[in-house]
Scaffold this motif. Structure first.
Motif, PDB file in Angstrom:
ATOM      1  N   ASP A 275       0.847  -1.187   0.000  1.00  0.00           N
ATOM      2  CA  ASP A 275       0.000   0.000   0.000  1.00  0.00           C
ATOM      3  C   ASP A 275       0.884   1.239   0.000  1.00  0.00           C
ATOM      4  N   PRO A 276       1.173   1.838  -1.159  1.00  0.00           N
ATOM      5  CA  PRO A 276       0.721   1.425  -2.491  1.00  0.00           C
ATOM      6  C   PRO A 276       1.405   0.135  -2.928  1.00  0.00           C
ATOM      7  N   PRO A 277       0.801  -0.596  -3.854  1.00  0.00           N
ATOM      8  CA  PRO A 277       1.432  -1.845  -4.281  1.00  0.00           C
ATOM      9  C   PRO A 277       2.784  -1.605  -4.940  1.00  0.00           C
ATOM     10  N   ALA A 278       3.620  -2.620  -4.875  1.00  0.00           N
ATOM     11  CA  ALA A 278       5.016  -2.486  -5.296  1.00  0.00           C
ATOM     12  C   ALA A 278       5.144  -1.998  -6.737  1.00  0.00           C
ATOM     13  N   HIS A 279       4.277  -2.466  -7.633  1.00  0.00           N
ATOM     14  CA  HIS A 279       4.442  -2.078  -9.042  1.00  0.00           C
ATOM     15  C   HIS A 279       4.225  -0.581  -9.215  1.00  0.00           C
ATOM     16  N   GLU A 280       3.365   0.031  -8.385  1.00  0.00           N
ATOM     17  CA  GLU A 280       3.167   1.470  -8.469  1.00  0.00           C
ATOM     18  C   GLU A 280       4.367   2.221  -7.903  1.00  0.00           C
ATOM     19  N   ALA A 281       4.963   1.678  -6.838  1.00  0.00           N
ATOM     20  CA  ALA A 281       6.153   2.310  -6.258  1.00  0.00           C
ATOM     21  C   ALA A 281       7.289   2.327  -7.269  1.00  0.00           C
ATOM     22  N   LEU A 282       7.403   1.279  -8.070  1.00  0.00           N
ATOM     23  CA  LEU A 282       8.485   1.234  -9.056  1.00  0.00           C
ATOM     24  C   LEU A 282       8.181   2.127 -10.253  1.00  0.00           C
ATOM     25  N   ARG A 283       6.920   2.314 -10.579  1.00  0.00           N
ATOM     26  CA  ARG A 283       6.571   3.320 -11.589  1.00  0.00           C
ATOM     27  C   ARG A 283       7.002   4.711 -11.109  1.00  0.00           C
ATOM     28  N   GLU A 284       6.749   4.979  -9.811  1.00  0.00           N
ATOM     29  CA  GLU A 284       7.149   6.267  -9.244  1.00  0.00           C
ATOM     30  C   GLU A 284       8.671   6.418  -9.265  1.00  0.00           C
ATOM     31  N   PHE A 285       9.409   5.315  -9.021  1.00  0.00           N
ATOM     32  CA  PHE A 285      10.868   5.353  -9.108  1.00  0.00           C
ATOM     33  C   PHE A 285      11.302   5.816 -10.501  1.00  0.00           C
ATOM     34  N   CYS A 286      10.690   5.270 -11.533  1.00  0.00           N
ATOM     35  CA  CYS A 286      11.041   5.662 -12.905  1.00  0.00           C
ATOM     36  C   CYS A 286      10.690   7.118 -13.170  1.00  0.00           C
ATOM     37  N   GLU A 287       9.570   7.587 -12.609  1.00  0.00           N
ATOM     38  CA  GLU A 287       9.198   8.987 -12.785  1.00  0.00           C
ATOM     39  C   GLU A 287      10.209   9.912 -12.124  1.00  0.00           C
ATOM     40  N   LYS A 288      10.720   9.501 -10.959  1.00  0.00           N
ATOM     41  CA  LYS A 288      11.730  10.297 -10.277  1.00  0.00           C
ATOM     42  C   LYS A 288      13.035  10.355 -11.077  1.00  0.00           C
ATOM     43  N   LEU A 289      13.383   9.251 -11.704  1.00  0.00           N
ATOM     44  CA  LEU A 289      14.579   9.252 -12.555  1.00  0.00           C
ATOM     45  C   LEU A 289      14.437  10.298 -13.656  1.00  0.00           C
ATOM     46  N   GLU A 290      13.274  10.325 -14.285  1.00  0.00           N
ATOM     47  CA  GLU A 290      13.043  11.279 -15.373  1.00  0.00           C
ATOM     48  C   GLU A 290      13.020  12.711 -14.834  1.00  0.00           C
ATOM     49  N   GLU A 291      12.367  12.904 -13.690  1.00  0.00           N
ATOM     50  CA  GLU A 291      12.279  14.243 -13.104  1.00  0.00           C
ATOM     51  C   GLU A 291      13.656  14.817 -12.815  1.00  0.00           C
ATOM     52  N   HIS A 292      14.559  13.962 -12.319  1.00  0.00           N
ATOM     53  CA  HIS A 292      15.879  14.454 -11.919  1.00  0.00           C
ATOM     54  C   HIS A 292      16.949  14.221 -12.988  1.00  0.00           C
ATOM     55  N   ASN A 293      16.534  13.738 -14.143  1.00  0.00           N
ATOM     56  CA  ASN A 293      17.443  13.571 -15.283  1.00  0.00           C
ATOM     57  C   ASN A 293      18.630  12.678 -14.913  1.00  0.00           C
ATOM     58  N   ILE A 294      18.312  11.543 -14.253  1.00  0.00           N
ATOM     59  CA  ILE A 294      19.325  10.586 -13.839  1.00  0.00           C
ATOM     60  C   ILE A 294      19.123   9.293 -14.629  1.00  0.00           C
ATOM     61  N   PRO A 295      20.098   8.877 -15.416  1.00  0.00           N
ATOM     62  CA  PRO A 295      19.939   7.637 -16.185  1.00  0.00           C
ATOM     63  C   PRO A 295      20.026   6.406 -15.291  1.00  0.00           C
ATOM     64  N   CYS A 296      19.330   5.346 -15.672  1.00  0.00           N
ATOM     65  CA  CYS A 296      19.352   4.081 -14.928  1.00  0.00           C
ATOM     66  C   CYS A 296      19.140   2.954 -15.925  1.00  0.00           C
ATOM     67  N   SER A 297      20.021   1.966 -15.900  1.00  0.00           N
ATOM     68  CA  SER A 297      19.987   0.891 -16.890  1.00  0.00           C
ATOM     69  C   SER A 297      19.320  -0.382 -16.405  1.00  0.00           C
ATOM     70  N   GLY A 298      19.225  -0.564 -15.103  1.00  0.00           N
ATOM     71  CA  GLY A 298      18.659  -1.808 -14.597  1.00  0.00           C
ATOM     72  C   GLY A 298      18.165  -1.636 -13.175  1.00  0.00           C
ATOM     73  N   PHE A 299      17.331  -2.594 -12.756  1.00  0.00           N
ATOM     74  CA  PHE A 299      16.812  -2.570 -11.389  1.00  0.00           C
ATOM     75  C   PHE A 299      16.877  -3.975 -10.816  1.00  0.00           C
ATOM     76  N   GLN A 300      17.444  -4.068  -9.612  1.00  0.00           N
ATOM     77  CA  GLN A 300      17.564  -5.352  -8.935  1.00  0.00           C
ATOM     78  C   GLN A 300      16.275  -5.629  -8.163  1.00  0.00           C
ATOM     79  N   MET A 301      15.486  -6.575  -8.676  1.00  0.00           N
ATOM     80  CA  MET A 301      14.218  -6.944  -8.049  1.00  0.00           C
ATOM     81  C   MET A 301      14.498  -7.868  -6.874  1.00  0.00           C
ATOM     82  N   SER A 302      14.554  -7.291  -5.670  1.00  0.00           N
ATOM     83  CA  SER A 302      14.756  -8.103  -4.483  1.00  0.00           C
ATOM     84  C   SER A 302      13.612  -9.092  -4.315  1.00  0.00           C
ATOM     85  N   SER A 303      13.783 -10.018  -3.380  1.00  0.00           N
ATOM     86  CA  SER A 303      12.865 -11.158  -3.293  1.00  0.00           C
ATOM     87  C   SER A 303      11.466 -10.797  -2.835  1.00  0.00           C
TER      88      SER A 303
END
Length: 852
Positions: A275-303
């Motif tokens: 709450d919010p569900p994990a998939h929405e939190a990771l969408r927000e992570f990608c939005e933050k990357l774009e907002e701050h102009n920080i490149p990211c090539s991969g994400f480690q999906m913990s267990s």
């Protein structure tokens, strides 16, 4: 543990006629009820093998390196024989075997003190069900290796466990064991290098001068808990010689996809949220990357993506549909943002797992011989410190292999790009547990051992780490044959790195000392071929880093082979989800973190070139400051042997660091090869020239940079400072721009030191960044010389196997800050077009390539 040593004696030559032209000796002792066999063989130039076995102490049944037959061209010949001695030599190396009391080997370069000596009277001993092997310890030497050991880099005067464990929150200066099981010990001296490798996966201990005896003096002792000894001894003039020999034994570092050299995000919290569900939190992570102009090539999906809240238990290969209701749709979204995914998988199933009963019934888990039932233990179940009953997968079984293989393929089909083999240290609580040894693809290897025992102790729990790596690797190859498989592994053996191309130092702790000590861990890991390697930037466990510590750690981490920010920041009352580190967590330092990460992307061509060089030569991208500078006496001082404060990144960059808060300068040693050494340039203000062979104090304000020194005559190959599509990315859902520009930063001597005659040569390789091996590479050479009035440059290419998209555009030659000389083409002597001054104030010139 109890010591039950027995030293067999009364050895005789087994058969004087059996050498068959090879440089070897085979001895036998019959003083025990069962014969004891001891052999010494020259395998190839610089490589020797010793075995010490009996029926109750057999050869390692599943060695960590394929058994090597002697070469017909070792170059080593029998020089002399006595009643109790044999001497073998070639033009440089001499080996002597003496069995006047017990077998003893002395090995070294002719005319020098031996690099390796077995200990008299005690060298080879049976110790209960295992062995002990004693050798001379020469004080003052540098000892490195053993895979991954706590700082300092020099292992001398210490004792280590030869095993692996889950050391969550370890002390980088004291904890032992850590995550790797690699019984390779290297002794480094100015006059030569020698290494020993045990091929056993069994647990043990290694005392590297950590104990001594009043009669026999200082010694090293390798104690192996089970089985007999098979040891390879490697000798060379330099670290490069010996590490290349080691790679020829166990395999050269495998290719890693180019995207893996970008910023890899992560954090246990993201996958645990409901709450919010994990998939929405990771969408927000990608939005933050774009907002701050920080490149990211991969994400480690913990267990967390397969942890189920009701049971608070992880179920590998089973998504939590409350957190990720549509896994494939989620993966597609991440790909559309240019972010690839690494799926965390752990080699065990809890008793609540839906496949547990089937695996247990079909022999997919270990067996307890005392009860005849499936062997169980407590395993990590959910948040920090939680556990539940379950069983480890036995990768020697057909059932476990198929379960894992099919699960990995399914994850790849759903959109996971890479596999993260985690918690694979196999901390099994009982050496007596038995394995199945039924996996069809391995039956031949098992049968050839002629060993009927199935206990974990003899075969070694670490073999499961290697087999897990192979299973994950092979499944990815079948599911996506057009791409090189990418396996990130926490634990490793010498054989694991044939399948898993990348690793890291596990669950480190946030501290200034932890950041500093991590350098030493990287250096010794690289010498053991764990070379696409790094650390969890900012610390995995412990308090959140201060803004200053986070900036310093990112500045340092961006100059290492692997760059990832991943953590599980637990605290009292928050052990289930934890907190994360994000580049935007401190608004006041976002510009500094963005700048460092974008410089990381700019340097990917240089970093990736180091990986290709490693793939072909086993040269670590991150190297001890003494690598190639063995004749400089200063590199043998304790501070530099500790390996915590500075290192080489490739051939051209010397990286220092700042390891205390509130400090704005650092002391760095500038190694010297000879009196003709051209020195270094500071790549940051005040951009000064610094002669080699001295300690220098480098200005390093924390919001600007750590010390980054370029070797005069070197070159750094750069690209765009943001994420681009590798040439092999035929599918590009993120719409990433093409990799169609290349610059070369060169570092000519300043005007007052330029003679106009000395030519500096640099070369690098590129491939398409994604295709499986064998690598099809383009090769590039940049050569330049400088006078007081101009810099002359030539650039040649060999694109017969592969042509990068930028080649037709030529390259930009980038001069250091403050260098106002024109650039002249070596072909025709014409001035090269000056294009512009870049954002850092450096002049850029455009140059077209010439074919070789």
């Amino acid at each position: 543990m109890p010591i039950q040593e027995y030293v067999p004696q009364a050895y005789q030559v087994s058969d004087p006629q059996e050498n068959n032209g090879t440089a070897s000796v085979h001895l036998r002792s019959s003083e025990l009820e069962e014969p004891v066999e001891w052999t010494f063989e020259a395998i190839k130039p610089g490589l020797f093998r010793t075995t010490f076995v009996s029926a109750s102490h057999p050869l390692p049944p599943f060695p960590n390196t394929p058994r090597q037959p002697p070469s017909a061209s070792t170059g080593v010949k029998s020089e002399a024989s006595g009643e109790k001695t044999r001497t073998f030599s070639n033009d440089q190396i001499q080996a002597k075997v003496d069995w006047s009391d017990v077998p003893r080997v002395t090995l070294g370069y002719i005319g020098q003190e031996p690099l390796y000596e077995d200990l008299p009277c005690r060298a080879y001993a049976f110790d209960g069900p295992g062995i002990a092997h004693y050798t001379r310890y020469q004080r003052g030497s540098l000892h490195v290796g053993l895979g991954e050991k706590a700082a300092p880099m020099d292992l001398s005067n210490r004792t280590f466990s030869i095993s692996a464990t889950d050391c969550f929150g370890y002390d980088v200066q004291r904890s032992d064991p850590m995550y790797k099981h690699i019984p390779l010990l290297i002794r480094v001296t100015p006059d030569g290098v020698v290494a020993t490798l045990s091929t056993s996966h069994a647990m043990g201990k290694y005392s590297v001068g950590g104990e001594m005896d009043g009669m026999q003096g200082f010694y090293k002792v390798y104690r192996q808990d089970y089985g007999g000894l098979e040891q390879y001894t490697l000798i060379g003039k330099t670290l490069q010689d010996v590490i290349t020999l080691y790679a020829e034994l166990v395999g050269f570092p495998i290719l890693v996809p180019r995207w893996a050299y970008g910023y890899l995000g992560g954090g246990y919290k993201y996958g645990m949220l409901e709450d919010p569900p994990a998939h929405e939190a990771l969408r927000e992570f990608c939005e933050k990357l774009e907002e701050h102009n920080i490149p990211c090539s991969g994400f480690q999906m913990s267990s967390g993506y397969h942890v189920h809240k009701g049971e608070k238990a992880r179920e590998v290969f089973n998504w939590n549909k409350r957190k990720f209701p549509e896994p494939e749709k989620f993966c597609s979204f991440m790909h559309s943002r240019g972010v690839r995914l690494l799926a965390n998988v752990k080699p065990y199933v809890l008793a609540t797992h839906r496949d547990y009963k089937t695996l247990a019934a079909n022999g997919g888990l270990f067996k307890d011989p005392k009860s005849g039932e499936t062997a169980t233990c407590r395993l990590w179940s959910s948040g920090g410190g939680t556990s539940a009953v379950g069983g480890y997968l036995d990768f020697t079984s057909e059932a476990a292999w198929k379960f894992w293989y099919d699960g990995i393929k399914q994850l790849r089909k759903e959109g996971m790009n890479a596999i993260w083999n985690d918690n694979n240290e196999y901390t099994i609580p009982n050496d007596g547990w038995e394995m199945s040894l039924s996996q069809p693809g391995l039956r031949k290897a098992f049968a050839e051992t002629q060993e009927k025992r199935k206990d974990v102790g003899l075969w070694g729990r670490a073999m499961q780490t290697e087999l897990m790596g192979k299973c994950s690797h092979d499944a990815l190859v079948e599911e996506a044959p057009q791409e090189r498989p990418f396996i990130l592994t926490r634990s490793a053996t010498p054989g694991t790195m044939k399948y898993a191309g990348s690793s890291w130092s596990g669950d480190n702790v946030t501290s200034w000392e932890g950041m500093r000590g991590a350098n030493a861990v990287s250096l010794t890991a690289g010498m053991c071929l764990i070379q696409c390697y790094g650390h969890d930037i900012g610390g995995f466990e412990g308090p959140q880093p201060s803004p200053e510590l986070l900036v310093r750690w990112v500045q340092l981490g961006c100059h290492s082979p692997r760059f990832a920010i991943n953590c599980f920041k637990t605290s009292k009352g928050n052990t289930e989800v934890g907190e994360v580190i994000e580049p935007w967590m401190y608004p006041e330092v976002i510009p500094q973190l963005r700048s460092a990460i974008r410089r990381r992307y700019e340097m990917i061509p240089y970093l990736y070139a180091q990986m290709l060089h490693s793939h072909f030569t086993a040269t670590p991208p991150q190297r001890w400051v003494g690598w190639g500078y063995e004749n400089d006496p200063e590199i043998w001082t304790k501070l530099l042997k500790d390996g915590e404060t500075q290192y080489w990144l490739g051939d051209s960059l010397l990286i220092g660091g700042v390891y205390e808060p509130g400090v704005d300068k650092a002391s760095v040693y500038l190694p010297k090869k000879s009196n003709a050494d051209p020195g270094f340039l500071n790549t940051n203000a005040p951009y000064q020239f610094l002669p080699a062979g001295q300690w220098a104090t480098i200005s390093s304000p924390w919001k600007q940079s750590i010390p980054i020194l370029a070797k005069v005559g070197g070159a750094v190959y750069v690209g765009k400072d943001h994420q681009v599509a590798a040439p092999g990315d035929t599918v590009n859902p993120g719409g990433l721009p093409a990799d169609d520009w290349r610059g070369v930063e060169i570092f000519p001597p300043p005007e007052e030191y330029a003679d106009g005659k000395t030519e500096f040569q640099n070369s690098w390789m590129e491939d398409d960044g994604i295709s499986p091996g064998p690598a099809k590479v383009a090769k590039f050479d940049i050569a330049y010389k400088a006078s007081q009035s101009e810099v002359t440059v030539s650039f040649t290419t060999d694109c017969s196997a592969f042509t990068p998209p930028w080649v037709s555009h030529g390259i930009s030659i980038i001069l250091p800050m403050g260098d106002n000389r024109p650039v002249v083409s070596a072909k025709g002597g014409q001035k090269v077009e000056e294009r512009r001054v870049d954002a850092r104030g450096r002049r850029r010139f455009h140059l077209m390539a010439q074919g070789r």
